[in-house]
Design an enzyme around this catalytic site. Structure first.
Site, PDB file in Angstrom:
ATOM      1  N   HIS A   1       0.842  -1.214   0.000  1.00  0.00           N
ATOM      2  CA  HIS A   1       0.000   0.000   0.000  1.00  0.00           C
ATOM      3  C   HIS A   1       0.874   1.260   0.000  1.00  0.00           C
ATOM      4  CE1 HIS A   1      -3.213  -2.522   2.270  1.00  0.00           C
ATOM      5  NE2 HIS A   1      -3.720  -2.254   1.092  1.00  0.00           N
TER       6      HIS A   1
ATOM      7  N   LYS B   1     -14.921  -8.641   4.904  1.00  0.00           N
ATOM      8  CA  LYS B   1     -13.843  -9.064   5.797  1.00  0.00           C
ATOM      9  C   LYS B   1     -14.105  -8.534   7.195  1.00  0.00           C
ATOM     10  CE  LYS B   1     -10.624  -8.090   1.982  1.00  0.00           C
ATOM     11  NZ  LYS B   1      -9.593  -7.146   1.563  1.00  0.00           N
TER      12      LYS B   1
ATOM     13  N   ARG C   1      -2.187  -6.228  -8.267  1.00  0.00           N
ATOM     14  CA  ARG C   1      -1.097  -7.172  -7.985  1.00  0.00           C
ATOM     15  C   ARG C   1      -1.029  -8.301  -8.986  1.00  0.00           C
ATOM     16  NH1 ARG C   1      -3.343  -7.376  -2.011  1.00  0.00           N
ATOM     17  NH2 ARG C   1      -5.135  -7.233  -3.374  1.00  0.00           N
TER      18      ARG C   1
ATOM     19  N   SER D   1      -3.132  -7.700   2.985  1.00  0.00           N
ATOM     20  CA  SER D   1      -3.445  -7.521   4.411  1.00  0.00           C
ATOM     21  C   SER D   1      -4.060  -8.798   4.978  1.00  0.00           C
ATOM     22  CB  SER D   1      -4.431  -6.359   4.603  1.00  0.00           C
ATOM     23  OG  SER D   1      -3.884  -5.175   4.114  1.00  0.00           O
TER      24      SER D   1
HETATM   25  P1  ADP Z   1     -10.006  -3.473  -0.118  1.00  0.00           P
HETATM   26  O1  ADP Z   1     -10.376  -4.307   1.067  1.00  0.00           O
HETATM   27  O2  ADP Z   1     -10.957  -2.344  -0.427  1.00  0.00           O
HETATM   28  O3  ADP Z   1      -9.605  -4.234  -1.369  1.00  0.00           O
HETATM   29  P2  ADP Z   1      -7.244  -3.166   0.575  1.00  0.00           P
HETATM   30  O4  ADP Z   1      -6.798  -2.398   1.754  1.00  0.00           O
HETATM   31  O5  ADP Z   1      -7.104  -4.643   0.604  1.00  0.00           O
HETATM   32  O6  ADP Z   1      -8.737  -2.694   0.372  1.00  0.00           O
HETATM   33  O7  ADP Z   1      -6.541  -2.623  -0.739  1.00  0.00           O
HETATM   34  C1  ADP Z   1      -6.683  -1.291  -1.175  1.00  0.00           C
HETATM   35  C2  ADP Z   1      -6.080  -1.152  -2.566  1.00  0.00           C
HETATM   36  O8  ADP Z   1      -4.682  -1.392  -2.489  1.00  0.00           O
HETATM   37  C3  ADP Z   1      -6.625  -2.139  -3.591  1.00  0.00           C
HETATM   38  O9  ADP Z   1      -6.699  -1.496  -4.853  1.00  0.00           O
HETATM   39  C4  ADP Z   1      -5.574  -3.222  -3.636  1.00  0.00           C
HETATM   40  O10 ADP Z   1      -5.552  -3.876  -4.886  1.00  0.00           O
HETATM   41  C5  ADP Z   1      -4.331  -2.383  -3.431  1.00  0.00           C
HETATM   42  N1  ADP Z   1      -3.213  -3.179  -2.891  1.00  0.00           N
HETATM   43  C6  ADP Z   1      -3.202  -3.933  -1.783  1.00  0.00           C
HETATM   44  N2  ADP Z   1      -2.015  -4.536  -1.600  1.00  0.00           N
HETATM   45  C7  ADP Z   1      -1.242  -4.145  -2.657  1.00  0.00           C
HETATM   46  C8  ADP Z   1       0.091  -4.456  -3.074  1.00  0.00           C
HETATM   47  N3  ADP Z   1       0.860  -5.304  -2.389  1.00  0.00           N
HETATM   48  N4  ADP Z   1       0.547  -3.875  -4.212  1.00  0.00           N
HETATM   49  C9  ADP Z   1      -0.258  -3.054  -4.924  1.00  0.00           C
HETATM   50  N5  ADP Z   1      -1.524  -2.734  -4.587  1.00  0.00           N
HETATM   51  C10 ADP Z   1      -2.015  -3.275  -3.481  1.00  0.00           C
END
Ligand code: ADP
Length: 174
Positions: free
Chosen positions: A32, A56, A105, A142
């Site tokens: 992130h 989640k 990703r 996450s």
């Molecule tokens: P959500 O639960 O809304 O998907 P996340 O916190 O899991 O929220 O992710 C927020 C954004 O960050 C999403 O667009 C996700 O694809 C992106 N993201 C999460 N981890 C990574 C990573 N390792 N590299 C690039 N983008 C990421």
């Protein structure tokens, strides 16, 4: 390359672009953070918007997630952190964001994000811009960090140092 006349027109618009980077960030990972660092290079202001993913169960409260991210981005000019609990596109409009920023990703992300982006455009008229994951972070999620952490696995290389401490404390007390 843009035609000189067109380029001049584009430059003269001098448009300020505010983007929203929405997510649950439970907890924020190095992946992130990398998206935030690269995202602010292409927009004028980036609002990291901390919401709840209804599919989640949250580990950290919304307030905890906001505080952790604020601490990490406090020295990055143009980046701020907000909490939202309403429909994301409504929140984006309230803060005058013109663009949604999301990270990709892998192909599984593409499938989901494609649907989400079209839905957000249909219901909110907002375009989504994607940033490809940093090579080192393509497998960082996450969800996996919460799961591996719960079983005592070492996830210290995948999340910022301070967040690792907070994760350990949280898991010990839950
Ligand atoms: P959500 O639960 O809304 O998907 P996340 O916190 O899991 O929220 O992710 C927020 C954004 O960050 C999403 O667009 C996700 O694809 C992106 N993201 C999460 N981890 C990574 C990573 N390792 N590299 C690039 N983008 C990421």
């Amino acid at each position: 390359m843009l035609q000189p006349i067109l380029r001049e027109e584009v430059m003269s618009q001098n448009k300020f672009v505010r983007a929203i980077f929405p997510g649950s960030f439970d907890p924020i990972t190095n992946g992130h953070l990398d998206v935030i660092h690269r995202g602010i290079q292409i927009v004028d202001e980036l609002v990291v918007a901390v919401g709840d993913n209804l599919q989640k169960e949250n580990l950290f409260t919304g307030e905890e997630r906001v505080d952790m991210i604020r601490e990490l981005v406090k020295d990055i000019p143009g980046v701020r952190v907000e909490r939202f609990t309403s429909l994301m596109v409504e929140f984006a409009k309230n803060i005058d964001a013109q663009v949604i920023l999301r990270g990709l990703r892998n192909l599984t992300d593409v499938q989901y994000e494609f649907q989400l982006a079209l839905t957000n455009r249909a219901i909110g008229g907002l375009e989504t811009v994607f940033i490809m994951t940093g090579e080192k972070y393509g497998f960082t999620t996450s969800t996996l960090i919460r799961e591996v952490g719960r079983y005592g696995g070492d996830v210290s290389g995948l999340i910022p140092k301070g967040i690792y401490q907070k994760l350990k404390e949280k898991l010990e007390n839950s």
